[in-house]
Design a protein around this motif. Structure first.
Motif, PDB file in Angstrom:
ATOM      1  N   PRO A   1       0.834  -1.198   0.000  1.00 48.21           N
ATOM      2  CA  PRO A   1       0.000   0.000   0.000  1.00 48.21           C
ATOM      3  C   PRO A   1       0.872   1.253   0.000  1.00 48.21           C
ATOM      4  O   PRO A   1       2.085   1.189   0.248  1.00 48.21           O
ATOM      5  N   VAL A   2       0.247   2.390  -0.292  1.00 48.99           N
ATOM      6  CA  VAL A   2       0.960   3.672  -0.367  1.00 48.99           C
ATOM      7  C   VAL A   2       0.355   4.618   0.659  1.00 48.99           C
ATOM      8  O   VAL A   2      -0.873   4.754   0.753  1.00 48.99           O
ATOM      9  N   LEU A   3       1.218   5.298   1.428  1.00 46.94           N
ATOM     10  CA  LEU A   3       0.779   6.251   2.442  1.00 46.94           C
ATOM     11  C   LEU A   3       1.305   7.630   2.086  1.00 46.94           C
ATOM     12  O   LEU A   3       2.511   7.832   1.932  1.00 46.94           O
ATOM     13  N   THR A   4       0.392   8.595   1.926  1.00 46.23           N
ATOM     14  CA  THR A   4       0.768   9.987   1.662  1.00 46.23           C
ATOM     15  C   THR A   4       0.171  10.870   2.750  1.00 46.23           C
ATOM     16  O   THR A   4      -0.771  10.481   3.453  1.00 46.23           O
ATOM     17  N   SER A   5       0.747  12.101   2.879  1.00 49.62           N
ATOM     18  CA  SER A   5       0.256  13.018   3.908  1.00 49.62           C
ATOM     19  C   SER A   5       0.563  14.448   3.517  1.00 49.62           C
ATOM     20  O   SER A   5       1.338  14.711   2.584  1.00 49.62           O
ATOM     21  N   SER A   6      -0.060  15.386   4.266  1.00 49.93           N
ATOM     22  CA  SER A   6       0.208  16.808   4.050  1.00 49.93           C
ATOM     23  C   SER A   6       1.276  17.340   4.998  1.00 49.93           C
ATOM     24  O   SER A   6       1.496  18.549   5.060  1.00 49.93           O
ATOM     25  N   PHE A   7       1.950  16.451   5.740  1.00 48.32           N
ATOM     26  CA  PHE A   7       3.032  16.895   6.600  1.00 48.32           C
ATOM     27  C   PHE A   7       4.171  17.447   5.745  1.00 48.32           C
ATOM     28  O   PHE A   7       4.392  16.991   4.612  1.00 48.32           O
TER      29      PHE A   7
ATOM     30  N   LEU B   1      -7.654  -1.573   4.558  1.00 52.28           N
ATOM     31  CA  LEU B   1      -6.597  -0.736   5.110  1.00 52.28           C
ATOM     32  C   LEU B   1      -7.050  -0.132   6.435  1.00 52.28           C
ATOM     33  O   LEU B   1      -8.223   0.208   6.605  1.00 52.28           O
ATOM     34  N   VAL B   2      -6.087   0.015   7.360  1.00 54.88           N
ATOM     35  CA  VAL B   2      -6.358   0.634   8.664  1.00 54.88           C
ATOM     36  C   VAL B   2      -5.260   1.637   8.958  1.00 54.88           C
ATOM     37  O   VAL B   2      -4.068   1.291   8.965  1.00 54.88           O
TER      38      VAL B   2
ATOM     39  N   ARG C   1       0.775   4.657  11.092  1.00 55.81           N
ATOM     40  CA  ARG C   1       0.893   3.356  10.442  1.00 55.81           C
ATOM     41  C   ARG C   1      -0.300   3.100   9.531  1.00 55.81           C
ATOM     42  O   ARG C   1      -1.436   3.385   9.881  1.00 55.81           O
ATOM     43  N   LEU C   2       0.022   2.505   8.382  1.00 62.18           N
ATOM     44  CA  LEU C   2      -1.003   2.045   7.454  1.00 62.18           C
ATOM     45  C   LEU C   2      -0.856   0.533   7.352  1.00 62.18           C
ATOM     46  O   LEU C   2       0.127   0.026   6.806  1.00 62.18           O
ATOM     47  N   ALA C   3      -1.810  -0.204   7.917  1.00 61.41           N
ATOM     48  CA  ALA C   3      -1.770  -1.666   7.909  1.00 61.41           C
ATOM     49  C   ALA C   3      -2.741  -2.194   6.862  1.00 61.41           C
ATOM     50  O   ALA C   3      -3.819  -1.624   6.657  1.00 61.41           O
ATOM     51  N   GLU C   4      -2.331  -3.304   6.222  1.00 65.04           N
ATOM     52  CA  GLU C   4      -3.198  -3.929   5.222  1.00 65.04           C
ATOM     53  C   GLU C   4      -3.500  -5.362   5.643  1.00 65.04           C
ATOM     54  O   GLU C   4      -2.720  -6.012   6.334  1.00 65.04           O
ATOM     55  N   SER C   5      -4.638  -5.857   5.219  1.00 68.52           N
ATOM     56  CA  SER C   5      -5.058  -7.210   5.575  1.00 68.52           C
ATOM     57  C   SER C   5      -4.791  -8.171   4.434  1.00 68.52           C
ATOM     58  O   SER C   5      -5.618  -9.026   4.126  1.00 68.52           O
ATOM     59  N   ALA C   6      -3.613  -8.066   3.802  1.00 71.61           N
ATOM     60  CA  ALA C   6      -3.275  -8.942   2.694  1.00 71.61           C
ATOM     61  C   ALA C   6      -3.149 -10.379   3.188  1.00 71.61           C
ATOM     62  O   ALA C   6      -2.658 -10.631   4.291  1.00 71.61           O
TER      63      ALA C   6
ATOM     64  N   PRO D   1       3.029  -3.371   5.961  1.00 68.50           N
ATOM     65  CA  PRO D   1       2.567  -2.116   6.551  1.00 68.50           C
ATOM     66  C   PRO D   1       3.535  -0.976   6.252  1.00 68.50           C
ATOM     67  O   PRO D   1       4.739  -1.186   6.091  1.00 68.50           O
ATOM     68  N   GLN D   2       2.975   0.226   6.175  1.00 71.63           N
ATOM     69  CA  GLN D   2       3.770   1.413   5.912  1.00 71.63           C
ATOM     70  C   GLN D   2       3.837   2.277   7.173  1.00 71.63           C
ATOM     71  O   GLN D   2       2.878   2.343   7.950  1.00 71.63           O
TER      72      GLN D   2
END
Length: 640
Positions: free
Chosen positions: A437-443, A478-479, A528-533, A539-540
């Motif tokens: 997965p990909v995690l982006t932010s405005s930080f 995703l969580v 954290r970005l966790a996936e249920s693969a 996780p990212q």
């Protein structure tokens, strides 16, 4: 309860042991020794524990030969010099258990007698490069042994070798191998017998095994228990005609031992009681540093015929059995990952158990598991003639392009030891692919490469908000979560809310900078970005550093450097309305003004102070302090 004993030496030792030997009943006709071995285990510093395990024939042995203590000695291997005599007290007396208690024979019962005490091996004394050996001598072996000459007069020397306790001026710590477990079982003539004589080594040294002729030593039936053991060399037992160290128990095959594992095997061809000797050598970095020996006996009986069980594997929905050596099971995404295991036994009322044992890989987790019962009874009233079990591989099993081997083993409950059948399964497995997965932010992006956390700095009382978005090309659930390192988010004025879902998750982070957050110091938050693969979940992680800073930086503080206290209302007093503000625990402490000769002419704890000069024109110096240790210095000209 731990017994404590005091080392004694010289004539005192000799006198004590002589008394003990005289008091021991039945010593002259004592036939009882099944076998045994010695151990030397390091405890701490120069303290070691010397132990003798003696196996005693509880059926035919002379009860008067059950000693309450045994004399032991340590010798220098190079010079045969006697280093230490020590009396080992009996600390344990237990029975050796059968592998299958249902196979118990009244003619075979063995006690394990443990003699042990602590000894001190100091570096100044035990430094010989050739090493040392410890021994105990005792007579006699069982009368019924048939593979050696004069068994009733044959003795045993319990023997081990160990290295110097110092090498190259540095401590050289070593515990000798522990051979386990003792043999409580018998063998059946014409049937394959196997047993694990492998050892454990506390230091992780390499162990090698071979068969050796048992040591006899110096004791005899007339002198079964010496006051102290004598030095080497020790005589060996005499093999019966046609037998030797390589043919100790006749059979097809004769008794053998795996040099690496210590596993004994023999298919004996003769009935009776047989003694044998095993040596376990200890190596460190390819150099032999010690050895220990175990003598033992194997009783060969005429047994009822026990047929071996059999096992077959069937891929799900296949009527053809798996063919070992020809087939390879290939587990791919979307295919059935289960097998049916069928096992049976031609004997009536056989209790069977099936197990799975990896051959060229570690089972780890996840690994193949049975999803149904793995044991049961066959060919009894109301029982089936074939049992089945289901073995399933996890969907994420990954052999990484290699062929893995798994042994499926079925064992019965026959005597003296279970008979087995094995099917070796070759398989490959590919897990379902997964895109991270990909995690982006405005930080804000870091000023240096991504190895440095992103940093957010806020003055007290200010607010901040950021958004985070997670996406997954595979559509996995995703969580998003946020966790403070060593603190709770609300305690620092922070909050995080997330909207989780399949293929996409969003979150909002908010922070109200406060003095409470400032007191916590540098704040690290892991997003954290966790996936249920199903397989290879990745996780990212995004780490952000938050800091509370003063409202106004001291760089903007520009105090005046001249006043004209002439009453015209213009620049008459010295005041500092632009002082750096109080910041949480950092408060204005006061100002002090000095003449050019260092005399204090004014001071005030009030940040709204006003100084009208001291009435004398000239140059003055001031010092401003804050409670957090900050200091501001400057000069001031008072004009006439």
């Amino acid at each position: 309860m731990r017994l404590s004993f005091t080392l004694i030496s010289g004539r005192a030792v000799g006198a004590l042991l002589l008394v003990l030997a005289l008091l021991r009943p039945g010593a002259a006709s004592a036939t009882h020794i099944v076998g045994g071995e010695m151990e030397l285990q390091h405890r701490t510093g120069s303290l070691y524990t010397l132990t003798l395990n003696l196996y005693f024939d509880a059926v035919n042995g002379n009860a008067g030969a059950l000693d309450q203590q045994m004399p032991a000695s340590i010798f220098d291997k190079a010079t045969q010099r006697r280093m230490l005599d020590v009396v080992l007290p009996l600390v344990s007396n237990t029975f050796v258990q059968y592998t299958n208690p249902a196979c118990t024979q009244p003619t075979l019962s063995t006690r394990k007698l443990v003699y042990s005490r602590d000894v001190t091996l100091d570096a100044a004394t035990y430094a010989s490069a050739s090493g040392y050996y410890a021994s105990v001598e005792r007579c006699c072996r069982n009368l019924g042994i048939r593979n050696i000459v004069n068994p009733g007069g044959a003795a045993q020397t319990f023997y081990l070798e160990f290295p110097a306790v110092v090498r190259g001026g540095q401590p050289f710590l070593d515990s000798t191998p522990r051979i386990f477990p003792p043999l409580g079982d018998y063998a059946c003539r014409g049937e394959l017998f196997y047993y694990d004589f492998g050892g454990q080594d506390a230091d992780g040294d390499s162990l090698a095994y071979d068969l050796v002729t048992p040591l006899n030593g110096h004791t005899t039936a007339n002198n079964p228990g010496p006051i102290t053991p004598q030095a080497a060399p020790y005589s060996t037992v005499i093999w019966a005609t046609g037998l030797s160290a390589q043919n100790q128990i006749p059979g097809t095959p004769a008794l053998g031992i795996d040099a690496r594992t210590g596993r004994l095997t023999v298919r004996p061809s003769q009935l009776g009681l047989f003694v044998f000797g095993v040596r376990c050598s200890e190596y460190r970095r390819g150099v032999k540093i010690g050895e220990t020996r175990r003598d033992f006996q194997l009783y060969v009986l005429s047994c009822s015929v026990n047929a071996a069980p059999s096992v077959q594997l069937f891929p799900t929905a296949s009527a053809r059995a798996y063919q070992p050596g020809r087939d390879t099971l290939r587990l791919r995404p979307g295919t059935d990952h289960c097998l049916q295991v069928r096992f049976t036994d031609p004997d009536p009322s056989s209790q069977l158990t099936v197990t799975a044992q990896p051959v060229n890989f570690t089972s780890g987790s996840p690994g193949p598991t049975f999803t149904t019962a793995t044991s049961g009874t066959v060919r009894a009233a109301g029982a089936p003639d074939t049992l089945t079990a289901t073995l399933c591989f996890p969907g994420c099993q990954d052999t990484q392009g290699k062929v893995y081997l798994l042994d499926l083993i079925v064992a019965d409950n026959g005597c003296s030891l279970p008979k087995r059948d094995t099917v070796r399964l070759a398989f490959t497995a590919e897990p379902a692919p997964n895109t991270p997965p990909v995690l982006t932010s405005s930080f804000p992006l870091p000023a240096v490469p991504e190895t440095t956390p992103r940093i957010v700095r806020l003055p007290v009382g200010s607010g901040y908000a950021a958004t985070l978005t997670g996406t997954d090309a595979d559509g996995d659930a995703l969580v998003l979560s946020a966790t403070g390192r060593g603190f709770n988010l609300p305690a620092a004025g922070m909050s995080f809310g997330a909207q989780n879902g399949s293929g996409r998750a969003t979150g909002t982070f908010r922070w109200q900078a406060s003095c409470e957050a400032a007191q916590l110091g540098r704040l690290l938050v892991d997003f954290r970005l966790a996936e249920s693969a199903a397989c290879d979940a990745q996780p990212q992680l995004l780490t952000v550093q938050f800091e509370v800073v003063p409202t106004t930086d001291s760089v903007s503080f520009r105090p005046p450097n001249i006043i004209t206290p002439n009453g015209d209302g213009i620049n008459d007093v010295f005041a500092l309305p632009t002082l750096p503000p109080d910041y949480c625990g950092a408060q204005f402490a006061g100002i002090r003004i000095f003449s050019r000769w260092g005399n204090e002419v004014y001071h005030s704890p009030d940040r709204s102070f006003q100084w009208q000069g001291s009435g004398i024109a000239g140059t003055y110096f001031y010092l401003i302090t804050y409670t957090d240790g900050r200091r501001y210095k400057g000069w001031l000209e008072v004009a006439p």
